[in-house]
Design an enzyme around this catalytic site. Structure first.
Site, PDB file in Angstrom:
ATOM      1  N   THR A 274       0.811  -1.218   0.000  1.00 50.90           N
ATOM      2  CA  THR A 274       0.000   0.000   0.000  1.00 50.90           C
ATOM      3  C   THR A 274       0.843   1.267   0.000  1.00 50.90           C
ATOM      4  O   THR A 274       1.972   1.260   0.527  1.00 50.90           O
ATOM      5  CB  THR A 274      -0.895   0.022   1.258  1.00 50.90           C
ATOM      6  OG1 THR A 274      -1.477   1.321   1.407  1.00 50.90           O
ATOM      7  CG2 THR A 274      -0.102  -0.268   2.529  1.00 50.90           C
TER       8      THR A 274
ATOM      9  N   TYR B 242      -1.792   0.330  10.149  1.00 46.29           N
ATOM     10  CA  TYR B 242      -2.055  -0.342   8.867  1.00 46.29           C
ATOM     11  C   TYR B 242      -0.794  -0.323   7.997  1.00 46.29           C
ATOM     12  O   TYR B 242      -0.342  -1.363   7.505  1.00 46.29           O
ATOM     13  CB  TYR B 242      -3.229   0.340   8.147  1.00 46.29           C
ATOM     14  CG  TYR B 242      -3.397  -0.139   6.726  1.00 46.29           C
ATOM     15  CD1 TYR B 242      -3.677  -1.477   6.454  1.00 46.29           C
ATOM     16  CD2 TYR B 242      -3.254   0.741   5.647  1.00 46.29           C
ATOM     17  CE1 TYR B 242      -3.800  -1.919   5.148  1.00 46.29           C
ATOM     18  CE2 TYR B 242      -3.396   0.306   4.349  1.00 46.29           C
ATOM     19  CZ  TYR B 242      -3.658  -1.029   4.100  1.00 46.29           C
ATOM     20  OH  TYR B 242      -3.774  -1.467   2.805  1.00 46.29           O
TER      21      TYR B 242
END
Ligand code: UDP
Length: 324
Positions: A117, A141
């Site tokens: 990501t 995250y």
């Protein structure tokens, strides 16, 4: 190489990749615990229910389908939730993948494609983010994904596992067929929320922050179509099999659009003048996130084919006819 296990294959990006693999002549097998995924999204494909924390089950599936490579999509993806409940993120996104990597090595599966990501980079220090940009995630995250990238580098050196990490910017849009698309619960992503407002499922769309240092004061993101991402996975797999090297790529269109621009475009495409509200900034949102995907273009020959108009059109088509 034909038999590819797609972990998280019943999810949003996974299900589009499963279709792309099949179209390209591969035999994708879906592995999903259905905690977030939709069985209906992959109804025409071989399906194995299971959890990536369960090594025995993984080994069983690897053997049964003679798996030659694994693509991994099964992850929790909500930044805000990761701040509230980091244990959940490290358990699934990091420890779960460690378990999976051990299963790959024990079963001598040599190739792994990992969904990473843009969140691994944290606050941008320059306008466009390429692979050399510093990596300082600002939320659990991003940390949970960056830790896996570090493991992947070490596992290549020690065990010869070849991997490709693909750092997505803002995945969006839906398959042109209208048969599969984005369906998160709860939905937190901008485009589906805008379109659910246009269709009347929500009263208004809130703009999170109108005082950012951008031209119109709203956040800028790089939206990239899910089918373009799916294609990048296949190119990465083929490149890895040919060259036997591990790689990392940033995947985005290289174009940034503001929240206000997206809303204007969606009004134009849907023909609906839906209600828009200004709201405070959302914690953890950088002002601008745009990819420099030159490396993917140069090494993989990858280039996004869908522009913002087609992204919103395909998402709108899905929103109007969605099946799950
Ligand atoms: N956003 C917004 N309203 C919403 C949801 C998102 O203004 O209801 C903004 C968000 O602050 C960010 C952009 O839209 O700047 C994209 O957010 P999304 O959650 O879709 O993806 P992210 O960039 O967090 O991966």
């Amino acid at each position: 190489m034909k038999n590819i296990l797609v972990i998280g294959g019943a999810g949003y990006i996974g299900s589009h990749t499963v279709r792309a693999l099949a179209k390209r002549g591969y035999n994708p097998v879906v592995f999903d615990n259905l905690s977030k995924g939709h069985r209906e999204a992959v109804k025409n494909f071989p399906f194995e229910q299971g959890d990536l924390q369960d090594k025995k089950r993984l080994s069983e599936v690897f053997k049964k389908h003679r798996i030659e490579a694994v693509m991994h999509f099964a992850a929790f993806i909500e930044v805000g939730e990761s701040v509230q409940n980091p244990a959940k993120y490290y358990q699934n996104n990091t420890a779960g993948v460690l378990n999976l990597l051990q299963a790959l090595i024990e079963n001598q599966i040599p190739y792994f494609v990992f969904s990473s990501t843009a969140a691994i980079f944290g606050e941008p220090v320059r306008e466009k983010i390429d692979e050399t940009h510093p990596q300082h995630p600002i939320n659990p995250y991003g940390n949970s994904k960056l830790m896996v990238e570090k493991m992947l580098a070490d596992f290549d050196v020690a065990y010869g596992l070849k991997s490709t990490a693909l750092r997505y910017f803002n995945a969006s849009g839906a398959d042109d067929s209208g048969e599969i698309g984005e369906s998160h619960s709860p939905e937190t992503h901008l485009i589906p929320l805008i379109l659910q407002t246009a269709i009347g499922k929500r009263k208004s769309i809130k703009i999170f922050g109108t005082d950012y240092p951008t031209a119109d004061g709203t956040c800028i993101r790089d939206y990239v179509h899910v089918n373009d991402l799916a294609r990048a996975h296949i190119l990465a797999l083929e490149k890895m099999e040919k060259d036997k090297v591990s790689e990392r790529f940033n995947l985005g269109s290289g174009n940034g659009y503001s929240v206000a621009e997206l809303i204007a475009k969606a009004k134009e495409i849907t023909g609906v003048d839906f209600a828009v509200e200004q709201a405070p900034r959302r914690a953890g949102d950088p002002a601008v996130l745009v990819a420099d995907a030159t490396k993917a273009k140069r090494v993989l020959g990858w280039q996004p084919e869908y522009d913002l108009t087609r992204i919103i059109q395909t998402a709108w088509n899905w929103e109007q006819h969605r099946k799950y």
